[in-house]
Design a protein around this motif. Structure first.
Motif, short mmCIF file in Angstrom:
data_model
loop_
_atom_site.label_atom_id
_atom_site.label_comp_id
_atom_site.label_asym_id
_atom_site.label_seq_id
_atom_site.Cartn_x
_atom_site.Cartn_y
_atom_site.Cartn_z
N GLY A 105 5.53 37.85 -10.72
CA GLY A 105 5.55 36.45 -10.37
C GLY A 105 5.62 35.56 -11.60
O GLY A 105 5.82 36.02 -12.73
N TYR A 106 5.44 34.26 -11.38
CA TYR A 106 5.46 33.31 -12.49
C TYR A 106 4.71 32.06 -12.09
O TYR A 106 4.46 31.81 -10.91
N SER A 107 4.32 31.28 -13.10
CA SER A 107 3.57 30.05 -12.87
C SER A 107 4.20 28.92 -13.67
O SER A 107 4.81 29.15 -14.72
N VAL A 108 4.04 27.69 -13.16
CA VAL A 108 4.57 26.50 -13.82
C VAL A 108 3.50 25.42 -13.84
O VAL A 108 2.86 25.16 -12.82
N LEU A 109 3.32 24.80 -15.00
CA LEU A 109 2.41 23.66 -15.14
C LEU A 109 3.21 22.43 -15.51
O LEU A 109 4.00 22.46 -16.45
N LYS A 110 3.03 21.33 -14.77
CA LYS A 110 3.56 20.04 -15.17
C LYS A 110 2.52 19.41 -16.08
O LYS A 110 1.46 18.97 -15.62
N VAL A 111 2.77 19.38 -17.36
CA VAL A 111 1.74 19.09 -18.34
C VAL A 111 1.16 17.69 -18.17
O VAL A 111 -0.06 17.50 -18.22
N GLU A 112 1.99 16.70 -17.99
CA GLU A 112 1.51 15.32 -17.94
C GLU A 112 0.55 15.07 -16.78
O GLU A 112 -0.39 14.28 -16.90
N SER A 113 0.77 15.72 -15.64
CA SER A 113 -0.06 15.46 -14.46
C SER A 113 -1.09 16.54 -14.18
O SER A 113 -2.04 16.33 -13.42
N HIS A 118 1.92 28.45 -8.65
CA HIS A 118 1.81 29.88 -8.90
C HIS A 118 2.58 30.62 -7.81
O HIS A 118 2.37 30.37 -6.61
N TYR A 119 3.44 31.53 -8.23
CA TYR A 119 4.22 32.30 -7.26
C TYR A 119 4.03 33.79 -7.51
O TYR A 119 4.29 34.29 -8.63
N VAL A 120 3.58 34.51 -6.48
CA VAL A 120 3.46 35.97 -6.51
C VAL A 120 4.05 36.50 -5.21
O VAL A 120 3.55 36.17 -4.13
N PRO A 121 5.12 37.30 -5.26
CA PRO A 121 5.74 37.80 -4.03
C PRO A 121 4.87 38.85 -3.35
O PRO A 121 4.25 39.69 -4.00
N ALA A 122 4.81 38.78 -2.03
CA ALA A 122 3.94 39.67 -1.25
C ALA A 122 4.27 41.14 -1.45
O ALA A 122 3.38 41.99 -1.38
N CYS A 123 5.53 41.45 -1.73
CA CYS A 123 5.93 42.86 -1.80
C CYS A 123 5.27 43.63 -2.93
O CYS A 123 5.17 44.86 -2.86
N VAL A 124 4.80 42.96 -3.97
CA VAL A 124 4.17 43.68 -5.08
C VAL A 124 2.68 43.92 -4.83
O VAL A 124 2.05 44.70 -5.53
N HIS A 125 2.11 43.24 -3.84
CA HIS A 125 0.73 43.45 -3.44
C HIS A 125 0.69 43.56 -1.91
O HIS A 125 0.20 42.66 -1.22
N PRO A 126 1.24 44.66 -1.36
CA PRO A 126 1.35 44.78 0.09
C PRO A 126 -0.01 44.96 0.76
O PRO A 126 -1.00 45.34 0.12
N GLU A 127 -0.03 44.66 2.03
CA GLU A 127 -1.25 44.88 2.81
C GLU A 127 -1.42 46.37 3.03
O GLU A 127 -0.50 47.18 2.84
N GLU A 128 -2.62 46.77 3.43
CA GLU A 128 -2.94 48.19 3.60
C GLU A 128 -1.95 48.85 4.55
O GLU A 128 -1.61 48.31 5.60
N GLY A 129 -1.45 50.00 4.13
CA GLY A 129 -0.49 50.75 4.95
C GLY A 129 0.96 50.44 4.65
O GLY A 129 1.86 51.14 5.12
N GLN A 130 1.20 49.40 3.85
CA GLN A 130 2.56 49.05 3.47
C GLN A 130 2.86 49.53 2.06
O GLN A 130 1.96 49.71 1.24
N LYS A 131 4.13 49.74 1.77
CA LYS A 131 4.56 50.25 0.47
C LYS A 131 4.91 49.10 -0.47
O LYS A 131 5.59 48.16 -0.08
N ALA A 132 4.44 49.20 -1.70
CA ALA A 132 4.76 48.18 -2.70
C ALA A 132 6.22 48.30 -3.12
O ALA A 132 6.78 49.39 -3.18
N GLU A 133 6.84 47.16 -3.39
CA GLU A 133 8.22 47.12 -3.88
C GLU A 133 8.28 46.33 -5.17
O GLU A 133 7.60 45.32 -5.33
N GLU A 134 9.11 46.80 -6.10
CA GLU A 134 9.22 46.16 -7.41
C GLU A 134 10.09 44.91 -7.34
O GLU A 134 11.03 44.82 -6.54
#
Length: 237
Positions: A105-113, A118-134
């Motif tokens: 994933g990746y994160s972005v900060l707008k410095v002035e404000s 924050h963005y993290v795709p669900a596939c890299v942290h799957p729920e129990e019983g699901q397979k992780a994908e890169e």
């Protein structure tokens, strides 16, 4: 592949919290601390940590400092493999910091404000019983104010480096992997010409890359017209 953003879901926060112990004083590794200058007088001050729990992890605590040395923002990163911080002045006149808080994933900060995304795709942290994908791991980012495009260097885990491009006209709007244009598909569609493909620079009408030739191991420059990038990205939306 599920690419919905789980960065703010409870299950992800709970997963993250289990590694809070990494940042205990006994895990500090001050010999690996860093100070990184950025544009317009900003800089990054980073403290390093090494943690041998159920996973061996190298983490960091980082602060964004302004030109007076004042801390403007602070964050933690669970995995410093390929860690990066990039600061740009956007076409809208504001500064944006791009960074990671873990390997994916990746994160972005707008410095002035102080607004953050924050963005993290669900596939890299799957729920129990699901397979992780890169997904593509970000290790560097370079913004072009003329086109509002962001070129990102990185790789799929254990694969050669490549460069992706995405729309950065709305920095605080998460861009999932389906909107990431992998330039390997353009400059090496058969995946035989180059090993690593890296960002070099933006020019007025093109993006300049360099690829490590598979035959002689030499780095060779390749240009991709900006017009082609814009057409390819429009077809992915």
């Amino acid at each position: 592949m599920s690419t919905e953003n789980i960065a703010h879901e409870k299950r992800y926060r709970d997963w993250w919290a289990q590694y809070d112990a990494m940042f205990a004083p006994e895990n500090r590794s001050p010999q690996q601390d860093e100070q990184l200058p950025l544009m317009d007088g900003y800089s990054i001050r980073s403290k390093a940590y090494i943690y041998d729990g159920d996973l061996h992890l190298c983490g960091s605590e980082s602060e964004l400092l302004d030109n007076e040395g004042k801390v403007r923002y602070a964050w933690r990163n669970l995995d410093t493999d390929g860690e990066f911080c990039s600061l740009f002045r956007h076409r809208n006149g504001k500064h944006y910091l791009i960074f990671r808080t873990e390997l994916y994933g990746y994160s972005v900060l707008k410095v002035e404000s102080g607004q953050e995304m924050h963005y993290v795709p669900a596939c890299v942290h799957p729920e129990e019983g699901q397979k992780a994908e890169e997904v593509f791991i970000w290790t560097g980012a370079d913004y072009d104010s003329g086109t509002d495009l962001l070129a990102v260097t990185g790789c799929i885990w254990a694969c050669p480096y490549s460069t992706i491009v995405l729309d950065f006209s709305c920095p605080l709007q998460p861009q999932p992997p389906k909107h990431w244009l992998d330039l390997r598909h353009i400059v090496d569609p058969d995946d035989t010409r180059f090993d690593d493909i890296e960002f070099v620079r933006w020019e007025s009408d093109s993006l300049v890359l360099r690829g490590c030739d598979t035959e002689d191991g030499r780095w060779k420059e390749v240009r991709v017209p900006v017009e082609q990038l814009q057409i390819e990205l429009s077809q992915q939306c």
